[in-house]
Structures are given as C-alpha cells and as structure tokens.
Design an enzyme around this catalytic site. Sequence first.
Site, short mmCIF file in Angstrom:
data_model
loop_
_atom_site.label_atom_id
_atom_site.label_comp_id
_atom_site.label_asym_id
_atom_site.label_seq_id
_atom_site.Cartn_x
_atom_site.Cartn_y
_atom_site.Cartn_z
N SER A 155 -10.73 38.08 47.92
CA SER A 155 -10.15 36.75 47.81
C SER A 155 -9.66 36.26 49.19
O SER A 155 -10.45 36.16 50.12
CB SER A 155 -9.04 36.74 46.76
OG SER A 155 -8.68 35.43 46.41
N ASP A 246 -16.20 33.60 37.93
CA ASP A 246 -15.23 33.20 38.95
C ASP A 246 -15.50 31.77 39.41
O ASP A 246 -16.65 31.43 39.73
CB ASP A 246 -15.33 34.18 40.13
CG ASP A 246 -14.27 33.96 41.19
OD1 ASP A 246 -13.43 33.05 41.05
OD2 ASP A 246 -14.28 34.73 42.18
N HIS A 278 -12.37 36.40 38.56
CA HIS A 278 -11.92 36.61 39.94
C HIS A 278 -11.10 37.89 40.08
O HIS A 278 -10.10 38.08 39.40
CB HIS A 278 -11.09 35.40 40.37
CG HIS A 278 -10.76 35.38 41.83
ND1 HIS A 278 -11.70 35.29 42.82
CD2 HIS A 278 -9.56 35.43 42.47
CE1 HIS A 278 -11.13 35.28 44.00
NE2 HIS A 278 -9.81 35.37 43.81
#
Length: 304
Positions: A155, A246, A278
């Site tokens: 991320s 995601d 995610h």
Amino acid sequence: MDEVIYKIENVIKIYNSGQVERFVATQIVPPSTDPTTGISSKDVTITPNVLARLYLPKLDTDKKVPVLVYYHGGAFCIGSAFDIPWHSYATALAAKANVIIISVQYRLAPEHPVPIAYEDSYAAFDWVISHADGGSEQLLANHGDLKRLFILGESAGANIVHHVAMYGGAKIRGALLLHPYFLSSKEVESEKKDPVAAENLKSIWKIVCPKTSGLDDPLINPLTKAAPPLGKLGCERILITVAEMDALNDRGRAYYEKLKESEWKGEVKIWEAAGEGHCFFLGNPVSEMALQQDEIVAEFLNKE
C-alpha cells in the site's frame, strides 16, 4: 471546542486542535525470538527520528543471506513496524525466504506530513547500505549480503518503495510493490469494486500531504507527465502484486504496463490474488491466496 475535521470510520479521527486518534495498529509488541520459526528480532535506532526492527533468520556459521528493507503501509498515517500484523508478517517472511529484514518505523502524518515519510525512508535505506563496508549493526554487517538487496512495501509502503528505487540507484537487486497506493485524477474501473475505500484513499492523501498539488502529484501518481521517467528506476527486477477486489487494482496494473513500455531495462512481473481485497494478507496470513503470495515473494527474493 475540539472538533473532528476529518475521519475514516474505525480508522482515524483528526481534530482541529491537531490531536489524532488512531483505531488500528495499536497493539505494539516487543522484539523477541519467535518460538515457531526461530526468527529473532531486535530494535535499532537509525536516526533520532527513525527506528527499525531487524529480523534475523537462523544462520549457519558465517553464511550471508539477502537483505530486505520493509516499509509498512497505512496511507502514511497509520501502521507501525512494531504492531502485531506487520511484526508477524516480517517474522514469517524472514523465515519463509531466509532473509534479513529491516522493518522501518517512519514518522506518520498528519503530525509529520508527507514528504517526511519519504525522508525517513531514504535515511533508513542509506543506513542499511552503509553496512556494505562495516557499519554500526554487527548482525547486519556480518550476515547481510548487500549485493542481494531488496525493498518491499504494501500500500503506502509500496508507494515508498517506488520512490526509494528512484532514490537508491543501482544498488537494489529487486523491488516488491504489494497493492501499491497510487492515485490519479482519472478514475479507474477497479474503484467501482469498493467506492468507499476509493474515496477515502483520495481524501486522505490531501490530509497527509497538505502541500500536494493534487491527485496528479508525482508523489502519489508516478505515471503523470511531471513524474521522473520510470526508466530511472534503480533496481534490476520488480514484482507487483494486486488483489482482484481492491479499489487500487487498476493502479497497480497501470504501473506494470507503463513499466513495460518505459526505457527501464529490468524484469517486471505481476501477480493477482483472486477474490481478495486490499492488503488481505495482513489480516488473514494463512489464507490460500496469502500463502500463494508468500511463495511468489520468497521465490522472487531467492532468484539468483
């Protein structure tokens, strides 16, 4: 009166006084020796503002192993190298891939707005490579093979990995970007899979980076015309992972496609976790897709 000026439910609240409440990544654990894997960890101070947790696998005598610098995610405003999900992930990965991991504790926004996270991350990277000819941390100097240096993040950590690869030069064997946090002013199809998350990821960027030029700021959009060309990435190989459900899926795929079209001469691969969202692997590390991703990552780290 102290008023909430920004919030993401069950994640973060920011008040006009500057106070911040975080509701995730609050279970800090000390360094230890893991009884299952034998991985030992210790905390190190890199600068007065930058800490890290070092993970050392079981080693045979003076054998040297690859070195992995790990940058945790959390939209630049949550997360910790010392919190349970990231500590557990680093411990398991060090055992699976037989690598030394340096998990970086960079400072968080909004108290320390972006680009401070990048500056801390560069400082940590410089500290690691200083051990090629000795250095202050004997475990790293004696057992780390810095000719096999990797960087990994998920991320926002994957976003940091991109910028460290731009910063670090050709010292890096490989970069791993797991579910990278990239944005742009142009909407993508995968945002429809989780529109609430997509909106949160856009709105929080302007909070963590208050001086940003917007969603096409090169810090958050490495594909914009104003960004440095991808051909300047200082690593030999790149692995990108995405998750089917995601909202950022298409962002990772676009990065992959642009890399293939660029003047960068390295090798790039992409892998998708079917049916997952995610950073699912942090919350469910023993799921089928998490275990498959672990295999892909370990193989990447050990490829000669």
